[in-house]
Motif scaffolding. Structure first.
Motif, PDB file in Angstrom:
ATOM      1  N   LEU A 101     -26.492 -48.759   7.004  1.00 46.85           N
ATOM      2  CA  LEU A 101     -27.665 -49.522   7.406  1.00 46.85           C
ATOM      3  C   LEU A 101     -28.895 -48.820   6.845  1.00 46.85           C
ATOM      4  O   LEU A 101     -29.211 -47.699   7.249  1.00 46.85           O
ATOM      5  N   ASN A 102     -29.551 -49.473   5.907  1.00 45.91           N
ATOM      6  CA  ASN A 102     -30.742 -48.907   5.249  1.00 45.91           C
ATOM      7  C   ASN A 102     -30.462 -47.529   4.646  1.00 45.91           C
ATOM      8  O   ASN A 102     -31.249 -46.590   4.782  1.00 45.91           O
ATOM      9  N   GLY A 103     -29.287 -47.405   4.019  1.00 45.69           N
ATOM     10  CA  GLY A 103     -28.924 -46.152   3.375  1.00 45.69           C
ATOM     11  C   GLY A 103     -28.356 -45.098   4.303  1.00 45.69           C
ATOM     12  O   GLY A 103     -27.985 -44.019   3.842  1.00 45.69           O
ATOM     13  N   LYS A 104     -28.248 -45.410   5.594  1.00 44.13           N
ATOM     14  CA  LYS A 104     -27.745 -44.453   6.581  1.00 44.13           C
ATOM     15  C   LYS A 104     -26.379 -44.907   7.070  1.00 44.13           C
ATOM     16  O   LYS A 104     -26.182 -46.081   7.382  1.00 44.13           O
ATOM     17  N   TYR A 105     -25.429 -43.967   7.155  1.00 48.01           N
ATOM     18  CA  TYR A 105     -24.097 -44.303   7.647  1.00 48.01           C
ATOM     19  C   TYR A 105     -24.150 -44.679   9.129  1.00 48.01           C
ATOM     20  O   TYR A 105     -24.837 -44.033   9.921  1.00 48.01           O
ATOM     21  N   ARG A 106     -23.409 -45.722   9.480  1.00 45.15           N
ATOM     22  CA  ARG A 106     -23.300 -46.075  10.895  1.00 45.15           C
ATOM     23  C   ARG A 106     -22.366 -45.101  11.606  1.00 45.15           C
ATOM     24  O   ARG A 106     -21.389 -44.608  11.023  1.00 45.15           O
ATOM     25  N   ALA A 107     -22.657 -44.855  12.888  1.00 44.28           N
ATOM     26  CA  ALA A 107     -21.842 -43.958  13.710  1.00 44.28           C
ATOM     27  C   ALA A 107     -21.281 -44.734  14.889  1.00 44.28           C
ATOM     28  O   ALA A 107     -21.990 -45.520  15.525  1.00 44.28           O
ATOM     29  N   VAL A 108     -19.992 -44.520  15.185  1.00 41.17           N
ATOM     30  CA  VAL A 108     -19.301 -45.198  16.280  1.00 41.17           C
ATOM     31  C   VAL A 108     -18.989 -44.169  17.354  1.00 41.17           C
ATOM     32  O   VAL A 108     -18.516 -43.062  17.055  1.00 41.17           O
ATOM     33  N   TYR A 109     -19.234 -44.546  18.626  1.00 38.75           N
ATOM     34  CA  TYR A 109     -18.976 -43.656  19.760  1.00 38.75           C
ATOM     35  C   TYR A 109     -17.956 -44.315  20.676  1.00 38.75           C
ATOM     36  O   TYR A 109     -18.138 -45.468  21.092  1.00 38.75           O
ATOM     37  N   GLY A 110     -16.867 -43.599  20.981  1.00 36.36           N
ATOM     38  CA  GLY A 110     -15.810 -44.157  21.810  1.00 36.36           C
ATOM     39  C   GLY A 110     -15.285 -43.172  22.822  1.00 36.36           C
ATOM     40  O   GLY A 110     -15.463 -41.957  22.686  1.00 36.36           O
ATOM     41  N   ASP A 111     -14.617 -43.707  23.851  1.00 35.70           N
ATOM     42  CA  ASP A 111     -14.087 -42.842  24.902  1.00 35.70           C
ATOM     43  C   ASP A 111     -12.701 -42.319  24.504  1.00 35.70           C
ATOM     44  O   ASP A 111     -12.254 -42.472  23.366  1.00 35.70           O
ATOM     45  N   SER A 112     -11.997 -41.716  25.467  1.00 40.20           N
ATOM     46  CA  SER A 112     -10.778 -40.988  25.151  1.00 40.20           C
ATOM     47  C   SER A 112      -9.628 -41.884  24.714  1.00 40.20           C
ATOM     48  O   SER A 112      -8.693 -41.411  24.060  1.00 40.20           O
ATOM     49  N   TRP A 113      -9.650 -43.195  25.068  1.00 31.04           N
ATOM     50  CA  TRP A 113      -8.551 -44.070  24.641  1.00 31.04           C
ATOM     51  C   TRP A 113      -8.591 -44.288  23.134  1.00 31.04           C
ATOM     52  O   TRP A 113      -7.560 -44.471  22.488  1.00 31.04           O
ATOM     53  N   PHE A 114      -9.774 -44.274  22.556  1.00 36.39           N
ATOM     54  CA  PHE A 114      -9.925 -44.498  21.124  1.00 36.39           C
ATOM     55  C   PHE A 114      -9.978 -43.194  20.330  1.00 36.39           C
ATOM     56  O   PHE A 114      -9.590 -43.168  19.162  1.00 36.39           O
ATOM     57  N   ALA A 115     -10.497 -42.139  20.939  1.00 37.43           N
ATOM     58  CA  ALA A 115     -10.859 -40.936  20.192  1.00 37.43           C
ATOM     59  C   ALA A 115      -9.641 -40.146  19.741  1.00 37.43           C
ATOM     60  O   ALA A 115      -8.736 -39.852  20.537  1.00 37.43           O
ATOM     61  N   SER A 116      -9.622 -39.776  18.480  1.00 39.63           N
ATOM     62  CA  SER A 116      -8.610 -38.895  17.890  1.00 39.63           C
ATOM     63  C   SER A 116      -9.092 -38.499  16.508  1.00 39.63           C
ATOM     64  O   SER A 116      -9.997 -39.118  15.943  1.00 39.63           O
TER      65      SER A 116
END
Length: 461
Positions: free
Chosen positions: A151-166
């Motif tokens: 987005l406008n030259g900046k990488y998007r960041a995704v934040y998730g809880d423990s069910w998704f995180a690995s």
């Protein structure tokens, strides 16, 4: 509800009749080849609605560079489970949560809180990326694939809880979509140095330590353990380990005053140091929980509208998501301005009026532009969209009930015959009753009231 007909343009009996006969398209009840195929086919009741929702937000909505992933629920306590062939095909119930029904995987914008992608948990094992990655990673990829990785030259960041995180999830997002990831790791710790981090001694609350890993493509991944009341481990493909803003909260603690011999309690401000990456995670990770509270606690369609079929329940949930999105967009558009923000309940009331009376393009309930009777320049209200609210004065109604009081408008004095009454008052001077602007006569009353009592909030164009 009180004054249902006056508030919403139709009687309560007519509304109940219309709602009773609402339905969705029927599916072919011929005997399926297997149970799994039958369940997936029965999701066609509602899948088109959710697909249209995702497609529209994927094309029309441009979220910020921070995205939040979490679970949501559509409450349903009807048939399901053993009776899933005639009830909800995939019924979910958790002991740790009061909700039971249909589980949803959702993604929202981390800044505004607008929910922009929804996936129903159907139990289908043939979904995209399911044969390559684990369930949490595949779900995140499906939810995020509609949006660009930058987005406008900046990488998007995704934040998730423990069910998704690995670690696999962080690497897959970087590889497939070009997005960063940060999440709290608990059970999905394959190839993650959980045992090593748990052996590192952390004495005080707020202490943290870090480890880094670099893959073949020279991408760096960060493993962090941070202690609050318990140890918490995080995986991230971006961010820094620099000290972030202190995490402050208020807690009751024992009073240390020697005059009281240690007895008594007092409210203390506790500040906990945290790395910058942990600060960013907790700043964005709770957006979907906030959205769910608006939808399930304040709007509460899933309790207010009683249904007998699970497809109608899911459609009501989707309507609640859309209405909550509208309010969050309205609220976010007012951030950083001098304009006031309506409460969620007031916003819903105004929105319902506009839709029922087919006044979506009307200006009276939003950015009012008015002209005086003498043809003066157009003026607008800059401090608020609408300065009326329902009076808090309640009078007895019926044997045991109450209703808002109704008085004559202080401008028109009840009209020509003096019999017209209103239950709306000025939100600044609550003793002044004013006609609701729905026809030419009442609009004149409203305009005159605004010019006389809100002159400091009116600016010339």
């Amino acid at each position: 509800p009180l004054n249902f007909g006056e508030r919403f343009g139709m009687s309560i009996n007519r509304w109940e009749t219309l709602r009773r006969y609402l339905t969705v398209s029927k599916y072919d009840k011929s005997k399926p080849s297997n149970v799994n195929e039958a369940n997936l086919f029965r999701w066609k009741y509602v899948s088109d609605f959710f697909d249209a929702f995702n497609e529209w937000y994927g094309k029309k909505f441009k979220p910020s560079a921070n995205l939040c992933i979490d679970e949501s629920f559509s409450r349903w306590y009807g048939l399901g489970g053993f009776w899933s062939y005639i009830g909800l095909p995939h019924y979910v119930s958790f002991d740790r949560k009061p909700e039971a029904g249909c589980e949803l995987y959702t993604m929202c914008d981390g800044i505004s809180g607008v929910l922009c992608a929804v996936e129903i948990v159907t139990g289908d094992v043939n979904k995209k990326w399911k044969d390559i990655y684990n369930s949490g990673t595949a779900t995140i990829l499906r939810l995020c694939e509609r949006f660009d990785g930058r987005l406008n030259g900046k990488y998007r960041a995704v934040y998730g809880d423990s069910w998704f995180a690995s670690l696999e999830c962080a690497m897959a997002l970087r590889k497939e979509l070009g997005m960063y990831f940060t999440g709290c790791v608990k059970t999905n710790h394959a190839e993650f140095p959980m045992n090593v981090l748990n052996k590192v001694p952390l004495e005080d609350i707020g202490d943290a330590t870090h480890m880094t890993y670099t893959d073949e493509s020279k991408n760096t991944y960060l493993a962090t353990v941070w202690t609050d009341r318990t140890r918490r481990t995080f995986v991230s493909s971006h961010g820094t380990t620099n000290p972030g803003p202190l995490h402050s909260r208020r807690r009751w603690r024992n009073n240390d005053d020697p005059k009281r011999d240690g007895y008594g309690m007092e409210l203390k401000e506790i500040s906990i140091p945290q790395p910058e990456i942990i600060y960013e995670y907790y700043q964005y990770n709770a957006r979907i929980d906030e959205h769910n509270r608006y939808r399930q606690d304040t709007l509460n369609l899933e309790k207010k509208i009683e249904v007998r079929t699970w497809p109608f329940r899911l459609i009501c949930t989707l309507i609640g998501i859309i209405v909550t999105n509208a309010y969050l967009l309205y609220k976010w558009s007012r951030t950083g301005t001098m304009r006031g923000v309506l409460s969620y309940k007031t916003f819903i009331d105004y929105l319902a009026r506009e839709m029922i009376f087919n006044d979506l393009d009307g200006r009276e309930l939003r950015r009012l532009r008015m002209r005086s009777n003498n043809g003066d320049e157009a003026v607008e209200i800059g401090n608020h969209d609408f300065c009326l609210e329902t009076t808090k004065i309640m009078i007895k109604h019926g044997s045991n009930g109450t209703r808002p009081a109704r008085r004559r408008c202080h401008v028109c004095k009840g009209g020509i015959e003096g019999k017209l009454k209103t239950m709306f008052v000025c939100n600044a001077e609550k003793h002044l009753f004013v006609c609701f602007p729905k026809d030419e006569m009442s609009k004149k009353c409203y305009r005159k009231h605004v010019k006389e009592h809100h002159t400091t909030n009116i600016t010339q164009e």
